[in-house]
Design a protein around this motif. Structure first.
Motif, PDB file in Angstrom:
ATOM      1  N   THR A 415       0.837  -1.206   0.000  1.00 50.26           N
ATOM      2  CA  THR A 415       0.000   0.000   0.000  1.00 50.26           C
ATOM      3  C   THR A 415       0.866   1.248   0.000  1.00 50.26           C
ATOM      4  N   TYR A 416       1.926   1.227   0.792  1.00 47.40           N
ATOM      5  CA  TYR A 416       2.836   2.380   0.863  1.00 47.40           C
ATOM      6  C   TYR A 416       3.468   2.627  -0.504  1.00 47.40           C
ATOM      7  N   LEU A 417       3.903   1.552  -1.149  1.00 50.91           N
ATOM      8  CA  LEU A 417       4.513   1.705  -2.478  1.00 50.91           C
ATOM      9  C   LEU A 417       3.515   2.281  -3.473  1.00 50.91           C
ATOM     10  N   ASP A 418       2.248   1.838  -3.396  1.00 49.79           N
ATOM     11  CA  ASP A 418       1.225   2.355  -4.302  1.00 49.79           C
ATOM     12  C   ASP A 418       0.970   3.845  -4.071  1.00 49.79           C
ATOM     13  N   ILE A 419       0.926   4.256  -2.788  1.00 47.66           N
ATOM     14  CA  ILE A 419       0.669   5.667  -2.482  1.00 47.66           C
ATOM     15  C   ILE A 419       1.758   6.548  -3.083  1.00 47.66           C
ATOM     16  N   PHE A 420       3.009   6.124  -2.950  1.00 51.31           N
ATOM     17  CA  PHE A 420       4.114   6.945  -3.418  1.00 51.31           C
ATOM     18  C   PHE A 420       4.431   6.745  -4.901  1.00 51.31           C
ATOM     19  N   GLY A 432      14.947   7.244   1.240  1.00 52.44           N
ATOM     20  CA  GLY A 432      14.895   7.560   2.669  1.00 52.44           C
ATOM     21  C   GLY A 432      13.761   8.527   2.978  1.00 52.44           C
ATOM     22  N   ILE A 433      13.615   8.848   4.273  1.00 49.63           N
ATOM     23  CA  ILE A 433      12.528   9.731   4.678  1.00 49.63           C
ATOM     24  C   ILE A 433      12.678  11.104   4.041  1.00 49.63           C
ATOM     25  N   GLY A 434      13.912  11.597   3.954  1.00 53.38           N
ATOM     26  CA  GLY A 434      14.133  12.911   3.370  1.00 53.38           C
ATOM     27  C   GLY A 434      13.694  12.999   1.925  1.00 53.38           C
ATOM     28  N   GLY A 435      13.956  11.941   1.153  1.00 54.64           N
ATOM     29  CA  GLY A 435      13.585  11.946  -0.254  1.00 54.64           C
ATOM     30  C   GLY A 435      12.109  11.747  -0.501  1.00 54.64           C
ATOM     31  N   LEU A 436      11.362  11.330   0.527  1.00 54.25           N
ATOM     32  CA  LEU A 436       9.935  11.080   0.379  1.00 54.25           C
ATOM     33  C   LEU A 436       9.078  12.191   0.999  1.00 54.25           C
ATOM     34  N   SER A 437       9.711  13.188   1.618  1.00 55.79           N
ATOM     35  CA  SER A 437       8.985  14.211   2.361  1.00 55.79           C
ATOM     36  C   SER A 437       9.183  15.598   1.745  1.00 55.79           C
ATOM     37  N   VAL A 438       8.290  16.523   2.105  1.00 55.38           N
ATOM     38  CA  VAL A 438       8.399  17.920   1.667  1.00 55.38           C
ATOM     39  C   VAL A 438       9.306  18.607   2.679  1.00 55.38           C
ATOM     40  N   THR A 439      10.601  18.492   2.469  1.00 53.81           N
ATOM     41  CA  THR A 439      11.574  18.970   3.449  1.00 53.81           C
ATOM     42  C   THR A 439      11.570  20.485   3.583  1.00 53.81           C
ATOM     43  N   GLU A 440      11.233  21.214   2.491  1.00 52.37           N
ATOM     44  CA  GLU A 440      11.250  22.677   2.573  1.00 52.37           C
ATOM     45  C   GLU A 440      10.179  23.218   3.515  1.00 52.37           C
ATOM     46  N   GLU A 441       9.188  22.386   3.853  1.00 53.27           N
ATOM     47  CA  GLU A 441       8.159  22.786   4.806  1.00 53.27           C
ATOM     48  C   GLU A 441       8.485  22.306   6.224  1.00 53.27           C
ATOM     49  N   GLY A 442       9.695  21.785   6.406  1.00 54.62           N
ATOM     50  CA  GLY A 442      10.121  21.369   7.744  1.00 54.62           C
ATOM     51  C   GLY A 442       9.968  19.896   8.038  1.00 54.62           C
ATOM     52  N   TYR A 443       9.525  19.105   7.050  1.00 54.62           N
ATOM     53  CA  TYR A 443       9.336  17.673   7.276  1.00 54.62           C
ATOM     54  C   TYR A 443      10.611  16.952   6.842  1.00 54.62           C
ATOM     55  N   THR A 444      11.637  17.073   7.687  1.00 55.55           N
ATOM     56  CA  THR A 444      12.983  16.635   7.335  1.00 55.55           C
ATOM     57  C   THR A 444      13.302  15.267   7.915  1.00 55.55           C
TER      58      THR A 444
END
Length: 841
Positions: A415-420, A432-444
């Protein structure tokens, strides 16, 4: 009794020829809490040199006097005293036997050791020694002999302690042998001489144990003693509180457990690492030597049968578990000397296959090297792992598994793979988490790693919102529940992701509407009437900067509770709305941050916000309307009342005009018409001033009062006016309303004063208090009730427009009004300083 030392009662006699010994005994007796006197015995007659024996409670006779039996007889038969003989002889000695025949109560060692004399004192004063310890005429069972016999009956070491100090009162020979001391070396000494210097086994710890035996009952524990030669050895101690000669003592039974501890240590090498079942093997051949009960229970066979058959007899065939593999595993463990794990399987007596996690290690047992297999049954865990895999990939939520230390993504479900929009777990791991998140909004990645580590350490789940970016660049919102887990025996952290993008959109729309409307809105928990949220219009209305201040105030802090607008009443309304699902509308009196009291029209309606049952209260300011309604009500009552009365006056006087003998009716008609006109003018003026907003200015209240007093005149020329005014009283307020309020108060005072009216002002920080007092009869309570309650009923009316005018003016100033009518009437008007808006600077 007599008492000769320090006020002790009673007193004991010490009979001796050795004065030095006698003084030492007296000192020991007095330390036991009883007075004593030493008297020298006349060798020839057994009499006393200095005085008679009267006034003593008991006697202690030194066995070294010339004729101890004679002295004992004199004291027991002639003076009727209980007597203790101090003797260095055994119980079978002729001297002791004769003393017993002469009536000696007990025999004790001839010593000055203080611990003994607590027993002596109790024996003489209380005379309640345990049965079997009293001496007999034959002299074969003295107190001391019975005491020693008891001590030597058991093989354990015995120590008697003073419960207060821990001092050693007595020990038996076994204890002396155990520690390498003579008995005489230990009596009266501190317990510390037998203990190590460590805190855990030191003197203070021992004293605490002794005190605990007194307060909590018998104690059993392991301890460490130190022999005379310095060797430290383990002991097991039982502490019991006993009565010894009517004295409370703590008896310690001490057993040397050195050998037992050695055996336990060998045994613990095996069982300290036990998870479940154990098998013991020859380290060279792998031959099965022993199994524990848990292994027998696991396979369902007897120990002898298992040892005779060997473990391989219970290993399922055809699943890769061979004898050669088992021997190779044992050989590797023995050669390396390091524990090693593997998985194995056994078949039980009823044919069930059980999966085992085997920890192989080597230990020395009885001087021989052995291979020990510690087997943990992981059948259930293996089943759960299979179920986990099925659930992991079958749920609708996206799930990732993380290393608790690094935060690294170890696995992700389909399910996670399908979402992304990614094809495999390897891609997710690389990003990694950084590459999957909107880091510029603070989700680092750093923030995520800190969250994962916090959950792993605290072992408490956390739920957060997180913004992610899919493979095609779309940004979406996740609600992520991060929780600790154990997977395949390893500590992990699970992150369960739920897409809440649509919910976030609806939430933003709600917030735009919530803060965009002009009505003041507050969101409440209907079960507690706790304020959960408030929009900007609500904050502006009440003069607060943020929602936290409003939450702190609560419904109670925002309401005029003194007039019945309480939190309990609000709770009942909100619960009723939540239960019925029907809105309710009512009026409520509130107080702003600046202290201004306002009327609000409130509509409470049920709502579901964020999936939770809530109530929404929508507020509109109806203060002006409420005040105008009140004025109209009063105006209507006064105008109707006065119009009717004055028309009656006009009619009666008009009828009298026909009578030529009277000549003042025209004047009375004119006066009635003028009064009606005056009431009308006053009503219009009051309505005009109070319908307008306050015109705030920097006002000298003192000057305003002077001008008002000069303008108003008493109706009775005999009434004088006194003023107590400071030179200046500066305040930001509405001068015209202040003036009208003072005029109303003065008008009432002038009308009813007997001789004096006093006008004063008190200048306070941010406010002033104006006082108008008269020495008249005082305003009746019935006239004040509607003014103070701010409402009229059919049975209660204010007596005129003047007091209502005063009430309205004070309310318009956002002030306070009070009346005192015990001696005349005193009106107090509190006028606060005002700001241009409701919010403070």
């Amino acid at each position: 009794m007599n008492g000769t030392s320090g006020g002790f009662e009673p007193e004991l006699l010490v009979a001796t020829e050795d004065q030095s010994f006698g003084r030492a005994v007296v000192d020991a007796v007095e330390r036991a809490g009883v007075a004593a006197s030493a008297e020298r015995v006349e060798p020839a007659t057994g009499g006393f040199i200095r005085r008679d024996t009267g006034g003593f409670e008991g006697a202690i006779v030194d066995g070294e006097v010339a004729e101890p039996a004679t002295v004992v007889e004199r004291l027991t038969e002639r003076a009727a005293l209980p007597v203790v003989l101090l003797s260095e002889s055994s119980g079978a000695d002729d001297t002791v036997a004769r003393a017993i025949e002469a009536g000696a109560t007990d025999i004790f060692p001839r010593t000055t050791a203080r611990a003994q004399y607590e027993l002596v004192v109790n024996r003489l004063v209380a005379d309640d020694s345990p049965e079997g310890t009293r001496p007999t005429a034959e002299g074969d069972t003295t107190y001391q002999q019975a005491y020693e016999a008891l001590f030597e009956k058991i093989s354990e070491g015995l120590v008697v302690h003073d419960p207060e100090t821990g001092e050693i009162v007595d020990v038996n020979e076994r204890f002396c042998e155990m520690n390498g001391y003579e008995r005489s070396e230990l009596l009266g000494e501190s317990i510390g001489m037998l203990l190590t210097d460590t805190n855990d086994y030191g003197p203070e710890a021992a004293r605490k144990r002794i005190r605990r035996a007194r307060t909590e009952g018998p104690q059993r524990f392991e301890w460490r003693n130190q022999r005379r030669d310095g060797e430290i050895f383990p002991v097991e101690v039982d502490l019991t509180v006993i009565e010894l000669g009517n004295t409370e003592r703590v008896l310690a039974s001490v057993q040397d457990v050195t050998e037992r501890k050695r055996r336990e240590q060998e045994y613990e090498q095996i069982f300290n690492g036990v998870n479940d079942s154990i098998t013991v093997h020859d380290a060279e051949t792998g031959e099965l030597l022993d199994v524990n009960d848990a292994f027998c229970d696991l396979v369902g066979h007897d120990r002898e049968e298992i040892i005779e058959s060997g473990v391989m007899e219970y290993t399922p065939s055809g699943q890769g578990y061979t004898a050669e593999e088992a021997k190779e595993f044992i050989r590797e463990v023995v050669e390396t000397g390091e524990p090693k794990r593997t998985e194995w399987a056994v078949e039980t007596a009823d044919g069930e296959i059980r999966q085992l996690e085997v920890t192989g290690t080597t230990v020395e047992i009885g001087g021989d090297l052995r291979y020990v297999a510690i087997d943990r049954d992981i059948t259930e865990r293996k089943r759960r792992e299979q179920e986990f895999e099925q659930i992991f990939h079958g749920v609708n939520d996206g799930i990732t598994i993380h290393d608790p230390d690094t935060g690294e993504i170890l696995d992700a479900n389909e399910t996670y793979l399908d979402i992304f929009g990614h094809d495999d777990v390897e891609t997710v791991r690389e990003l990694g988490i950084g590459g999957l998140s909107v880091t510029e909004e603070g989700y680092t990645e750093e923030r995520a790693r800190a969250l994962i580590n916090d959950v792993a350490v605290s072992e408490e789940p956390r739920t957060v919102e997180w913004q992610i970016e899919t493979a095609d660049g779309e940004q979406r919102w996740f609600e992520s529940t991060v929780a600790p887990a154990e997977i395949a025996g390893e500590k992990r952290v699970l992150a369960m992701q739920r897409d809440v993008t649509e919910r976030k959109r609806r939430q933003r729309e709600f917030e735009q509407i919530f803060n965009g409307v002009q009505d003041a809105i507050v969101v409440l928990d209907p079960d507690t009437v706790e304020i959960l949220d408030a929009n900007e219009a609500f904050l502006d209305m009440f003069g607060y900067e943020d929602i936290d201040e409003v939450r702190e105030q609560g419904v109670s802090g925002l309401s005029v509770t003194g007039e019945g607008y309480t939190e309990q009443r609000g709770l009942e309304i909100n619960q009723r709305v939540a239960e019925s699902g029907q809105p309710e509308t009512f009026e409520w009196k509130n107080e702003t941050r600046s202290g201004e009291r306002i009327w609000l029209g409130v509509k409470v309606a049920p709502a579901v916000i964020g999936g939770e049952q809530r109530t929404i209260a929508i507020h509109r300011d109806v203060t002006d309307r409420k005040r105008r309604e009140q004025r109209l009500e009063v105006f209507n009552r006064i105008l109707r009342h006065n119009l009717r009365n004055q028309l009656d006056v006009i009619q009666s006087h008009a009828e009298e005009l026909a009578d030529p003998t009277t000549d003042d009716h025209a004047e009375r008609i004119v006066a009635a018409v003028d009064e009606l006109a005056g009431i009308g003018r006053r009503a219009r003026e009051v309505d005009r001033i109070l319908s307008e907003d306050n015109t705030l200015a920097d006002v000298d209240v003192t000057q305003t009062l002077r001008e008002t007093v000069e303008t108003e005149e008493p109706t009775d020329s005999d009434v004088s006016v006194t003023t107590e005014l400071p030179e200046e009283t500066r305040l930001r307020t509405d001068e015209e309303t202040v003036r009208m309020a003072v005029e109303s108060a003065l008008e009432n005072a002038f009308e009813h004063a007997a001789s004096t009216v006093t006008v004063a002002v008190e200048d306070r920080p941010d406010e002033c208090v104006i006082t108008v007092a008269d020495d008249g009869p005082g305003i009746p309570e019935d006239d004040l009730m509607p003014i103070e309650a701010q409402t009229e009923t059919r049975l209660q009316h204010g007596r005129g427009l003047g007091l209502w005018q005063l009430r309205w003016c004070v309310d318009h100033l956002n002030g306070a009004l009070s009346f005192e009518t015990e001696s005349g009437t005193t009106v107090r008007i509190t006028v606060p300083g005002r700001r241009e808006s409701g919010r403070p600077d």
